[in-house]
Write an enzyme that holds these catalytic residues in place. Structure first.
Site, PDB file in Angstrom:
ATOM      1  N   GLN A 123       4.623   2.452   1.829  1.00 34.66           N
ATOM      2  CA  GLN A 123       4.807   1.012   1.679  1.00 34.66           C
ATOM      3  C   GLN A 123       3.672   0.251   2.353  1.00 34.66           C
ATOM      4  OE1 GLN A 123       8.826   1.340   3.516  1.00 34.66           O
ATOM      5  NE2 GLN A 123       9.518   0.061   1.826  1.00 34.66           N
ATOM      6  N   THR A 180       2.309   0.542  12.887  1.00 32.02           N
ATOM      7  CA  THR A 180       2.345  -0.255  14.116  1.00 32.02           C
ATOM      8  C   THR A 180       1.760   0.535  15.278  1.00 32.02           C
ATOM      9  OG1 THR A 180       4.636   0.458  14.520  1.00 32.02           O
ATOM     10  CG2 THR A 180       4.324  -1.679  13.440  1.00 32.02           C
ATOM     11  N   CYS A 187     -10.510  -9.871  -8.409  1.00 28.36           N
ATOM     12  CA  CYS A 187     -10.544 -11.177  -9.062  1.00 28.36           C
ATOM     13  C   CYS A 187      -9.389 -11.237 -10.059  1.00 28.36           C
ATOM     14  CB  CYS A 187     -11.872 -11.386  -9.786  1.00 28.36           C
ATOM     15  SG  CYS A 187     -11.914 -12.902 -10.784  1.00 28.36           S
ATOM     16  N   HIS A 223       2.618  -0.788  -2.534  1.00 26.84           N
ATOM     17  CA  HIS A 223       2.315  -2.213  -2.391  1.00 26.84           C
ATOM     18  C   HIS A 223       0.826  -2.510  -2.437  1.00 26.84           C
ATOM     19  CE1 HIS A 223       6.433  -2.444  -0.170  1.00 26.84           C
ATOM     20  NE2 HIS A 223       6.565  -2.465  -1.485  1.00 26.84           N
TER      21      HIS A 223
END
Length: 257
Positions: free
Chosen positions: A104, A31, A132, A124
């Site tokens: 993460q 952030t 694809c 993640h």
């Protein structure tokens, strides 16, 4: 000595005494580079309902909604650059103090700051690659973003026509077991676990600090808000991650007398 300097001094001392430091990073470090997290007021995730993998596969409208979300997130990704927290962790790796980062986050800002791919475990996945779902072909995210800007609403593979999706772990999708196994091995082998910018509530990743602690590691935590592990940590720092980490590296280079 300011509160920031005192906290950084304590963290620098813990790092100085440790031989294997592992960092675990969450949205709070990104952030500071302009990447929205799930809780930011007015952020992307307050305006969009997350689309599960199952919905993405089953519904054309959900796929359209998913790519609308990604189009906004790609706009942030295009502008995002590593902040002083990412740079400080990369410097700790160059100094031989930090052997790896488990993250993460899906923005690759650790790699952009100078960490090697082998030093970063992305629990993640990554937004900076597109895959694809049929043939497995990978493309760069900038090509994907360009197609979205040109007006495509649901992206399909130019090679086989299969559905395209960023190479991330979506809601409703399980983590890669090999990546999780390696993260657990890293947590088990460190002697200082440094959690940065994570609320430590998302499982199974949130179990990593407990695993490190069980194996005898010390535990330091930098986060603006409370976490379930605050009482469990040797050091809790309530401050911006970038400021703390940058000051910590400075103190490791130039110890205060």
């Amino acid at each position: 000595m300011t509160a920031l300097e005192e906290a950084s001094r304590k963290l620098a001392e813990m790092i100085r005494k440790a031989s294997r430091v592992l960092a675990f990073t969450g949205a709070g470090i990104s952030t500071e580079s302009g990447i929205s997290d799930y809780r930011s007021q007015g952020g992307v995730w307050q305006r969009f309902q997350p689309v599960t993998l199952q919905d993405f596969l089953a519904s054309e409208e959900k796929r359209r909604e998913y790519w609308r979300q990604k189009k906004e997130l790609y706009a942030q990704l295009e502008l995002a650059r590593p902040n002083e927290g990412h740079v400080a962790l990369a410097e700790l790796a160059r100094m031989g103090k930090l052997f790896g980062v488990v993250t993460q986050n899906i923005d690759e800002l650790h790699q952009m700051a100078g960490m090697g791919d082998a030093e970063v475990l992305e629990l993640h996945g990554t937004n900076r690659k597109t895959v694809c779902l049929d043939c497995g072909a990978h493309t760069d995210w900038r090509e994907t973003y360009r197609r979205l800007l040109e007006g495509e609403e649901i992206l399909r593979c130019r090679k086989c026509g299969g559905l395209l999706k960023p190479a991330t772990i979506s809601f409703g999708q399980t983590l890669d077991p090999e990546v999780l196994r390696k993260a657990e091995a890293w947590a088990s082998s460190c002697n200082l676990f440094l959690a940065v910018g994570s609320t430590l509530v998302v499982e199974p990743a949130a179990s990593l600090p407990a695993l490190a602690r069980q194996r005898g590691a010390r535990f330091a935590l930098i986060n603006l808000s409370e976490t379930p592990f605050d009482d469990f940590a040797d050091l809790v720092i309530r401050a911006q991650a970038g400021s703390v980490l940058a000051k910590t590296v400075e103190m490791l280079r130039h110890p205060m007398v």
